[in-house]
Design an enzyme around this catalytic site. Structure first.
Site, PDB file in Angstrom:
ATOM      1  N   ASN A 297       0.871  -1.135   0.219  1.00 55.40           N
ATOM      2  CA  ASN A 297       0.050  -0.077  -0.023  1.00 55.40           C
ATOM      3  C   ASN A 297       0.820   1.163   0.036  1.00 55.40           C
ATOM      4  O   ASN A 297       0.625   2.261  -0.541  1.00 55.40           O
ATOM      5  CB  ASN A 297      -0.940  -0.076   1.049  1.00 55.40           C
ATOM      6  CG  ASN A 297      -1.595   1.271   1.498  1.00 55.40           C
ATOM      7  OD1 ASN A 297      -2.428   1.759   0.856  1.00 55.40           O
ATOM      8  ND2 ASN A 297      -0.833   1.977   2.647  1.00 55.40           N
TER       9      ASN A 297
ATOM     10  N   TYR B 137       3.142   9.451 -11.838  1.00 56.16           N
ATOM     11  CA  TYR B 137       2.476   9.016 -10.771  1.00 56.16           C
ATOM     12  C   TYR B 137       1.413   7.637 -11.688  1.00 56.16           C
ATOM     13  O   TYR B 137       1.496   6.604 -11.036  1.00 56.16           O
ATOM     14  CB  TYR B 137       1.581   9.912  -9.986  1.00 56.16           C
ATOM     15  CG  TYR B 137       0.495   9.026  -9.237  1.00 56.16           C
ATOM     16  CD1 TYR B 137       1.027   8.356  -7.964  1.00 56.16           C
ATOM     17  CD2 TYR B 137      -1.183   9.029  -9.324  1.00 56.16           C
ATOM     18  CE1 TYR B 137       0.202   7.712  -7.032  1.00 56.16           C
ATOM     19  CE2 TYR B 137      -1.752   8.356  -8.470  1.00 56.16           C
ATOM     20  CZ  TYR B 137      -1.057   7.654  -7.502  1.00 56.16           C
ATOM     21  OH  TYR B 137      -1.796   7.019  -6.526  1.00 56.16           O
TER      22      TYR B 137
ATOM     23  N   PRO C 278      -8.231   2.391  -6.248  1.00 57.59           N
ATOM     24  CA  PRO C 278      -9.161   3.407  -5.917  1.00 57.59           C
ATOM     25  C   PRO C 278      -9.142   4.661  -6.692  1.00 57.59           C
ATOM     26  O   PRO C 278      -8.211   5.119  -7.421  1.00 57.59           O
ATOM     27  CB  PRO C 278      -8.823   3.757  -4.137  1.00 57.59           C
ATOM     28  CG  PRO C 278      -7.649   2.849  -4.254  1.00 57.59           C
ATOM     29  CD  PRO C 278      -7.067   2.271  -5.449  1.00 57.59           C
TER      30      PRO C 278
END
Ligand code: NDP
Ligand code: 8X3
Length: 251
Positions: A83, A149, A179
């Protein structure tokens, strides 16, 4: 399954996931660079089964040493949640800071590789385990300023697919959760401490909460052993994908 290793557990999705799994009675290895945040986590209810681990995922030697040093009940690792990650800057590519690009690559790509490489051989040897990666909708949908990113998160999806190929014939599972807009410290980090800018991004919207993704992780892991949830894309209702953009010259 009973031991989960969560990177980036000092904030946002990682912290919510640590709290969820602690409540469910799991042994939780919570890793992150900020020791003070790990101490806070250790003071939350159900923290008895917590192993706080100060760890920078960019440091391969440190990751290897940390995993090699785990002892029962925190070993073996049943679930790894990759994560830890960040975006830095919103500038277009031609105006971006090269150091920011490198930090995103080091964290979002190399950090995932370091942690996966450290735990995977043991999962294969035991023929059980689950790698959960946290990608992003930015890995699928391009936007202005998303440059590196988004590309790191596209790497995460392709790496997840390739891992599943390599693991074919074993019972080790791989899931990538992507997400959309989610309120956490993510934007504060991206905007380098600009509190007002971060507040504005979420203003008058109802973004995802870290707990929404913790629930997705929990659900993916709880499926029967023969079921591999490959990819979950989650967006808040207030967010939709845009159409392709047409730049019009002003006359
Ligand atoms: P936060 O900024 O709240 O949390 C990020 C976590 O990553 C922190 O715990 C931070 O801990 C950790 N981290 C960053 N760099 C490192 C490092 N080098 N080593 C170890 N830990 C590190 O953001 P989110 O919870 O929102 O983000 C979590 C993940 O979700 C990221 O991968 C992000 O890309 C992804 N994501 C986020 C979305 C959003 O809109 N918020 C949407 C889609 C995906 P510390 O600083 O203590 O090391
Ligand atoms: C974070 C989602 O859309 O801000 O991964 O890039 S976005």
């Amino acid at each position: 399954m009973s031991t989960i290793f969560i990177t980036g557990a000092t904030s946002g999705i990682g912290r919510a996931t640590a709290e969820k799994f602690l409540r469910e009675g799991w042994n939780v290895i919570a890793a992150g660079r900020r020791e003070s945040r790990l101490r806070e986590l250790a003071e939350t209810p159900h923290a008895g089964k917590l192993l706080p681990l100060v760890l920078d995922v960019c440091d391969k030697a440190a990751v290897d040493a940390a995993v090699a040093g785990l002892k029962p009940p925190f070993a073996p690792v049943d679930v790894l949640v990759n994560n830890a990650g960040l975006a830095l800057g919103v500038a277009v590519a031609q105006e971006s800071n090269a150091d920011d690009w490198n930090t995103m690559v080091d964290t979002n790509i190399k950090g995932v590789l370091h942690c996966t490489h450290a735990v995977l051989p043991d999962m294969v040897a035991r023929n059980t385990g689950h790698i959960v990666n946290i990608g992003s909708i930015a890995g699928s949908y391009a936007y202005v300023g998303g440059n590196v990113y988004g590309a790191t998160k596209a790497f995460v999806e392709q790496f997840s697919r390739n891992l599943r190929c390599d693991l074919h014939g074993t019972d080790v599972r791989v899931t990538n959760i992507e997400p959309g807009l989610l309120e956490s410290e993510f934007t504060l980090v991206r905007l380098k401490g600009n509190v007002e800018g971060s507040r504005k991004l979420y203003e008058d919207a109802e973004p995802l909460h870290p707990e929404d993704i913790a629930e997705c992780i929990w659900w993916a892991i709880q499926r029967p052993a023969h079921v591999n949830i490959c990819r979950i894309e989650v967006m808040p209702v207030c967010q939709r994908n845009g159409a392709t953009q047409v730049f019009r010259k002003h006359k």
